[in-house]
Design a protein around this motif. Structure first.
Motif, PDB file in Angstrom:
ATOM      1  N   UNK A 114       9.928   4.837  -0.384  1.00 45.36           N
ATOM      2  CA  UNK A 114       8.600   4.714   0.214  1.00 45.36           C
ATOM      3  C   UNK A 114       8.601   3.906   1.506  1.00 45.36           C
ATOM      4  N   UNK A 115       9.450   2.904   1.590  1.00 45.55           N
ATOM      5  CA  UNK A 115       9.471   2.015   2.752  1.00 45.55           C
ATOM      6  C   UNK A 115      10.877   1.975   3.332  1.00 45.55           C
ATOM      7  N   UNK A 116      10.984   2.265   4.622  1.00 43.78           N
ATOM      8  CA  UNK A 116      12.257   2.167   5.337  1.00 43.78           C
ATOM      9  C   UNK A 116      12.031   1.134   6.433  1.00 43.78           C
ATOM     10  N   UNK A 170       0.822  -1.218   0.000  1.00 49.93           N
ATOM     11  CA  UNK A 170       0.000   0.000   0.000  1.00 49.93           C
ATOM     12  C   UNK A 170       0.849   1.257   0.000  1.00 49.93           C
ATOM     13  N   UNK A 171       1.955   1.232   0.754  1.00 49.22           N
ATOM     14  CA  UNK A 171       2.836   2.412   0.809  1.00 49.22           C
ATOM     15  C   UNK A 171       3.423   2.710  -0.566  1.00 49.22           C
ATOM     16  N   UNK A 220      12.405   1.690  -3.963  1.00 47.82           N
ATOM     17  CA  UNK A 220      11.081   1.616  -3.339  1.00 47.82           C
ATOM     18  C   UNK A 220      11.218   1.250  -1.868  1.00 47.82           C
ATOM     19  N   UNK A 221      12.161   0.363  -1.577  1.00 47.08           N
ATOM     20  CA  UNK A 221      12.352  -0.139  -0.213  1.00 47.08           C
ATOM     21  C   UNK A 221      13.812   0.020   0.189  1.00 47.08           C
ATOM     22  N   UNK A 246       7.592   3.669   7.840  1.00 48.02           N
ATOM     23  CA  UNK A 246       8.729   3.041   8.519  1.00 48.02           C
ATOM     24  C   UNK A 246       8.232   1.816   9.278  1.00 48.02           C
ATOM     25  N   UNK A 247       9.055   0.776   9.261  1.00 46.28           N
ATOM     26  CA  UNK A 247       8.711  -0.491   9.901  1.00 46.28           C
ATOM     27  C   UNK A 247       9.916  -0.956  10.709  1.00 46.28           C
TER      28      UNK A 247
END
Length: 252
Positions: free
Chosen positions: A181-183, A25-26, A156-157, A34-35
């Motif tokens: 978009x994703x860290x 989705x991100x 992207x990641x 962030x995860x």
């Protein structure tokens, strides 16, 4: 998505499929996220370090990692986490998802040797995966050149593999500068992908006792984390449970 507080860390009740959906989705909606993960050891660190605790609080998703926090959730809450989860067991699954979706990825952290070993093994298994860059975590990670080099390839990641609290503090400090978009904090997943991380037998993993293997092979490094840290974590969980019981009693 349910949130469970364990000591001073707010956990999302989420496992691999939920994380994959969140990442998807991100990227689809071009929304930065962030995860990170937290183990019993990380909960102890956060309790003792206000800056680290704040970094975790500002992370979009903190997922449970390992048996300790899973058991704590069962003690503290009626049902607890939906499933026991270990990210390193699912790292390759996400890389295969990246390949199928044509998502690009950048590896930051670990050592140069382990990064090259990991990428060689990954490319043999997943030849269409788009790895757009890598950088070890022992050089000057605060250099503006590092941010520029990541942004130049616009992954992207971004996987950050520098261990806690280092990876979390770096993510919090630089998230708004990064053009991705994703860290995601992944701990020692690179060493696993490189084939150099020791894993315990499956039955120890099932019983939640794999930490015995780590302690056996690294007793000096991990003595404080497990032999001292585990009882401290248990005491903090019990204290939280007693406080919850007392609060409930005082309201009735």
């Amino acid at each position: 998505m349910r949130i469970f507080r364990i000591v001073s860390v707010d956990f999302a009740d989420i496992a691999y499929r939920g994380i994959e959906e969140h990442i998807s989705n991100a990227i689809r909606h071009r929304r930065k996220t962030t995860i990170a993960y937290a183990t019993a050891h990380i909960v102890n660190l956060a309790k003792e370090d206000e800056t680290f605790c704040k970094a975790l609080a500002e992370t979009d998703i903190v997922h449970p990692e390992g048996n300790g926090v899973w058991l704590a959730s069962k003690i503290l809450y009626e049902d607890g986490f939906s499933e026991r989860f270990n990210w390193t067991d699912h790292a390759e699954l996400l890389l295969r998802k990246c390949a199928s979706e044509q998502w690009t990825i950048f590896f930051l952290g670990s050592t140069t040797e382990h990064l090259h070993m990991a990428t060689e093994r990954i490319r043999n298994k997943i030849p269409n995966l788009k790895i757009v860059g890598m950088k070890n975590g022992f050089d000057d990670i605060e250099s503006g050149d590092l941010i520029d080099s990541i942004n130049a390839v616009h992954p992207d990641i971004l996987w950050v593999a520098m261990g806690s609290p280092k990876q979390n503090l770096w993510m919090q400090l630089h998230r708004h500068e990064l053009n991705c978009y994703v860290i995601q904090a992944i701990g020692d997943a690179i060493t696993l992908l490189a084939g150099v991380k020791r894993r315990g037998p499956k039955y120890l993993q099932f019983l939640g006792l794999e930490w015995f293997v780590r302690l056996f092979f690294n007793p000096i490094k991990l003595f404080s984390r497990y032999v001292v840290g585990n009882p401290v974590f248990i005491a903090r969980v019990i204290n939280q449970k007693l406080q919850s019981i007392n609060n409930t009693s005082s309201r009735t």
